[in-house]
Scaffold this motif. Structure first.
Motif, PDB file in Angstrom:
ATOM      1  N   GLN A   1       0.848  -1.180   0.000  1.00  0.00           N
ATOM      2  CA  GLN A   1       0.000   0.000   0.000  1.00  0.00           C
ATOM      3  C   GLN A   1       0.885   1.232   0.000  1.00  0.00           C
ATOM      4  O   GLN A   1       1.853   1.297   0.751  1.00  0.00           O
ATOM      5  CB  GLN A   1      -0.909   0.001   1.224  1.00  0.00           C
ATOM      6  CG  GLN A   1      -1.942  -1.102   1.199  1.00  0.00           C
ATOM      7  CD  GLN A   1      -2.928  -0.980   2.352  1.00  0.00           C
ATOM      8  OE1 GLN A   1      -2.784  -0.153   3.239  1.00  0.00           O
ATOM      9  NE2 GLN A   1      -3.939  -1.821   2.341  1.00  0.00           N
ATOM     10  N   VAL A   2       0.527   2.181  -0.867  1.00  0.00           N
ATOM     11  CA  VAL A   2       1.294   3.423  -0.949  1.00  0.00           C
ATOM     12  C   VAL A   2       0.344   4.608  -0.926  1.00  0.00           C
ATOM     13  O   VAL A   2      -0.812   4.501  -1.322  1.00  0.00           O
ATOM     14  CB  VAL A   2       2.179   3.474  -2.216  1.00  0.00           C
ATOM     15  CG1 VAL A   2       3.264   2.422  -2.182  1.00  0.00           C
ATOM     16  CG2 VAL A   2       1.342   3.318  -3.468  1.00  0.00           C
ATOM     17  N   LYS A   3       0.853   5.729  -0.471  1.00  0.00           N
ATOM     18  CA  LYS A   3       0.077   6.958  -0.443  1.00  0.00           C
ATOM     19  C   LYS A   3       0.190   7.629  -1.804  1.00  0.00           C
ATOM     20  O   LYS A   3       1.285   7.792  -2.331  1.00  0.00           O
ATOM     21  CB  LYS A   3       0.615   7.889   0.644  1.00  0.00           C
ATOM     22  CG  LYS A   3      -0.302   9.057   0.953  1.00  0.00           C
ATOM     23  CD  LYS A   3       0.282   9.980   1.988  1.00  0.00           C
ATOM     24  CE  LYS A   3       0.460   9.293   3.317  1.00  0.00           C
ATOM     25  NZ  LYS A   3       0.866  10.214   4.380  1.00  0.00           N
ATOM     26  N   VAL A   4      -0.948   7.969  -2.414  1.00  0.00           N
ATOM     27  CA  VAL A   4      -0.974   8.656  -3.698  1.00  0.00           C
ATOM     28  C   VAL A   4      -1.816   9.918  -3.560  1.00  0.00           C
ATOM     29  O   VAL A   4      -2.486  10.132  -2.556  1.00  0.00           O
ATOM     30  CB  VAL A   4      -1.536   7.769  -4.835  1.00  0.00           C
ATOM     31  CG1 VAL A   4      -0.671   6.560  -5.061  1.00  0.00           C
ATOM     32  CG2 VAL A   4      -2.973   7.361  -4.553  1.00  0.00           C
ATOM     33  N   GLY A   5      -1.806  10.720  -4.586  1.00  0.00           N
ATOM     34  CA  GLY A   5      -2.583  11.949  -4.572  1.00  0.00           C
ATOM     35  C   GLY A   5      -1.706  13.120  -4.223  1.00  0.00           C
ATOM     36  O   GLY A   5      -0.484  13.060  -4.346  1.00  0.00           O
ATOM     37  N   GLY A   6      -2.338  14.188  -3.808  1.00  0.00           N
ATOM     38  CA  GLY A   6      -1.576  15.401  -3.614  1.00  0.00           C
ATOM     39  C   GLY A   6      -1.176  15.924  -4.984  1.00  0.00           C
ATOM     40  O   GLY A   6      -1.787  15.598  -5.986  1.00  0.00           O
ATOM     41  N   ALA A   7      -0.141  16.711  -5.032  1.00  0.00           N
ATOM     42  CA  ALA A   7       0.323  17.245  -6.311  1.00  0.00           C
ATOM     43  C   ALA A   7       1.804  17.539  -6.220  1.00  0.00           C
ATOM     44  O   ALA A   7       2.316  17.862  -5.147  1.00  0.00           O
ATOM     45  CB  ALA A   7      -0.440  18.512  -6.669  1.00  0.00           C
ATOM     46  N   ALA A   8       2.472  17.425  -7.350  1.00  0.00           N
ATOM     47  CA  ALA A   8       3.853  17.893  -7.475  1.00  0.00           C
ATOM     48  C   ALA A   8       3.786  19.150  -8.331  1.00  0.00           C
ATOM     49  O   ALA A   8       3.264  19.111  -9.454  1.00  0.00           O
ATOM     50  CB  ALA A   8       4.724  16.839  -8.128  1.00  0.00           C
ATOM     51  N   VAL A   9       4.277  20.263  -7.801  1.00  0.00           N
ATOM     52  CA  VAL A   9       4.155  21.548  -8.482  1.00  0.00           C
ATOM     53  C   VAL A   9       5.538  22.145  -8.700  1.00  0.00           C
ATOM     54  O   VAL A   9       6.335  22.229  -7.763  1.00  0.00           O
ATOM     55  CB  VAL A   9       3.274  22.525  -7.668  1.00  0.00           C
ATOM     56  CG1 VAL A   9       3.167  23.870  -8.361  1.00  0.00           C
ATOM     57  CG2 VAL A   9       1.891  21.927  -7.433  1.00  0.00           C
ATOM     58  N   PHE A  10       5.790  22.543  -9.938  1.00  0.00           N
ATOM     59  CA  PHE A  10       7.049  23.181 -10.307  1.00  0.00           C
ATOM     60  C   PHE A  10       6.727  24.557 -10.876  1.00  0.00           C
ATOM     61  O   PHE A  10       5.797  24.700 -11.671  1.00  0.00           O
ATOM     62  CB  PHE A  10       7.780  22.360 -11.376  1.00  0.00           C
ATOM     63  CG  PHE A  10       8.017  20.932 -10.968  1.00  0.00           C
ATOM     64  CD1 PHE A  10       9.180  20.570 -10.308  1.00  0.00           C
ATOM     65  CD2 PHE A  10       7.074  19.951 -11.230  1.00  0.00           C
ATOM     66  CE1 PHE A  10       9.397  19.260  -9.917  1.00  0.00           C
ATOM     67  CE2 PHE A  10       7.279  18.627 -10.849  1.00  0.00           C
ATOM     68  CZ  PHE A  10       8.449  18.289 -10.190  1.00  0.00           C
ATOM     69  N   VAL A  11       7.479  25.561 -10.479  1.00  0.00           N
ATOM     70  CA  VAL A  11       7.279  26.920 -10.979  1.00  0.00           C
ATOM     71  C   VAL A  11       8.557  27.348 -11.687  1.00  0.00           C
ATOM     72  O   VAL A  11       9.633  27.341 -11.085  1.00  0.00           O
ATOM     73  CB  VAL A  11       6.934  27.897  -9.831  1.00  0.00           C
ATOM     74  CG1 VAL A  11       6.723  29.308 -10.382  1.00  0.00           C
ATOM     75  CG2 VAL A  11       5.699  27.427  -9.072  1.00  0.00           C
ATOM     76  N   LEU A  12       8.412  27.721 -12.964  1.00  0.00           N
ATOM     77  CA  LEU A  12       9.554  28.087 -13.784  1.00  0.00           C
ATOM     78  C   LEU A  12       9.419  29.527 -14.274  1.00  0.00           C
ATOM     79  O   LEU A  12       8.308  29.994 -14.547  1.00  0.00           O
ATOM     80  CB  LEU A  12       9.647  27.168 -15.007  1.00  0.00           C
ATOM     81  CG  LEU A  12       9.700  25.687 -14.690  1.00  0.00           C
ATOM     82  CD1 LEU A  12       9.050  24.887 -15.783  1.00  0.00           C
ATOM     83  CD2 LEU A  12      11.141  25.271 -14.529  1.00  0.00           C
ATOM     84  N   ASP A  13      10.536  30.205 -14.394  1.00  0.00           N
ATOM     85  CA  ASP A  13      10.544  31.539 -14.991  1.00  0.00           C
ATOM     86  C   ASP A  13      10.361  31.424 -16.494  1.00  0.00           C
ATOM     87  O   ASP A  13      10.902  30.518 -17.128  1.00  0.00           O
ATOM     88  CB  ASP A  13      11.867  32.252 -14.704  1.00  0.00           C
ATOM     89  CG  ASP A  13      12.012  32.666 -13.247  1.00  0.00           C
ATOM     90  OD1 ASP A  13      11.000  33.088 -12.653  1.00  0.00           O
ATOM     91  OD2 ASP A  13      13.122  32.546 -12.707  1.00  0.00           O
ATOM     92  N   VAL A  14       9.609  32.356 -17.069  1.00  0.00           N
ATOM     93  CA  VAL A  14       9.387  32.404 -18.519  1.00  0.00           C
ATOM     94  C   VAL A  14       9.960  33.725 -19.015  1.00  0.00           C
ATOM     95  O   VAL A  14       9.538  34.786 -18.564  1.00  0.00           O
ATOM     96  CB  VAL A  14       7.889  32.288 -18.852  1.00  0.00           C
ATOM     97  CG1 VAL A  14       7.651  32.457 -20.340  1.00  0.00           C
ATOM     98  CG2 VAL A  14       7.322  30.976 -18.352  1.00  0.00           C
ATOM     99  N   GLU A  15      10.904  33.639 -19.911  1.00  0.00           N
ATOM    100  CA  GLU A  15      11.488  34.857 -20.477  1.00  0.00           C
ATOM    101  C   GLU A  15      10.567  35.512 -21.489  1.00  0.00           C
ATOM    102  O   GLU A  15      10.489  36.732 -21.580  1.00  0.00           O
ATOM    103  CB  GLU A  15      12.825  34.553 -21.142  1.00  0.00           C
ATOM    104  CG  GLU A  15      13.962  34.415 -20.142  1.00  0.00           C
ATOM    105  CD  GLU A  15      15.308  34.362 -20.841  1.00  0.00           C
ATOM    106  OE1 GLU A  15      15.490  35.076 -21.859  1.00  0.00           O
ATOM    107  OE2 GLU A  15      16.155  33.604 -20.382  1.00  0.00           O
ATOM    108  N   GLU A  16       9.890  34.699 -22.268  1.00  0.00           N
ATOM    109  CA  GLU A  16       9.050  35.236 -23.337  1.00  0.00           C
ATOM    110  C   GLU A  16       7.898  34.289 -23.590  1.00  0.00           C
ATOM    111  O   GLU A  16       8.066  33.079 -23.579  1.00  0.00           O
ATOM    112  CB  GLU A  16       9.881  35.399 -24.602  1.00  0.00           C
ATOM    113  CG  GLU A  16       9.174  36.023 -25.737  1.00  0.00           C
ATOM    114  CD  GLU A  16      10.088  36.226 -26.957  1.00  0.00           C
ATOM    115  OE1 GLU A  16       9.542  36.316 -28.063  1.00  0.00           O
ATOM    116  OE2 GLU A  16      11.319  36.264 -26.774  1.00  0.00           O
TER     117      GLU A  16
END
Length: 108
Positions: free
Chosen positions: A89-104
């Motif tokens: 049994q494993v815990k799933v769900g939640g979210a992985a969130v990445f925030v990146l800079d956008v030049e253009e």
């Protein structure tokens, strides 16, 4: 400007997409598969201004719940069998969130 990449469990994706859209975020939704359990995820690509990043993260966090998932023997394919791999049994769900800079960013 920022690009938010949010990897969300499929069970939460419809609610997350609706909540983000309701708050005027533009969302691109991709069907993806996780490498650990080999189950479906949804990856959201969200382009937004810097000052709206925290709001998007709040919405994602509010609508992504964790749950227990029973891993079957076929879900161990690709990572080999190990102690506890069968019927674990494993815990799933939640979210992985990445925030990146956008030049253009441009829309045509």
């Amino acid at each position: 400007m920022k690009l938010i990449i949010a990897i969300v469990n499929n069970e939460d994706s419809a609610v997350v997409a609706a909540a983000l859209t309701k708050d005027n975020f533009t969302v691109t939704k991709l069907s993806t598969t996780g490498g650990f359990l080999m189950v479906g995820n949804t990856t959201f690509l969200i382009g937004t201004e810097d000052d709206r990043v925290d709001r998007a993260k709040e919405i994602i966090a509010r609508h992504c719940s964790e749950r227990i998932h029973k891993a079957s023997t076929t879900e161990s394919f690709g990572r080999g069998f190990s102690d506890g791999a069968l019927g674990s049994q494993v815990k799933v769900g939640g979210a992985a969130v990445f925030v990146l800079d956008v030049e253009e960013a441009e829309k045509y």
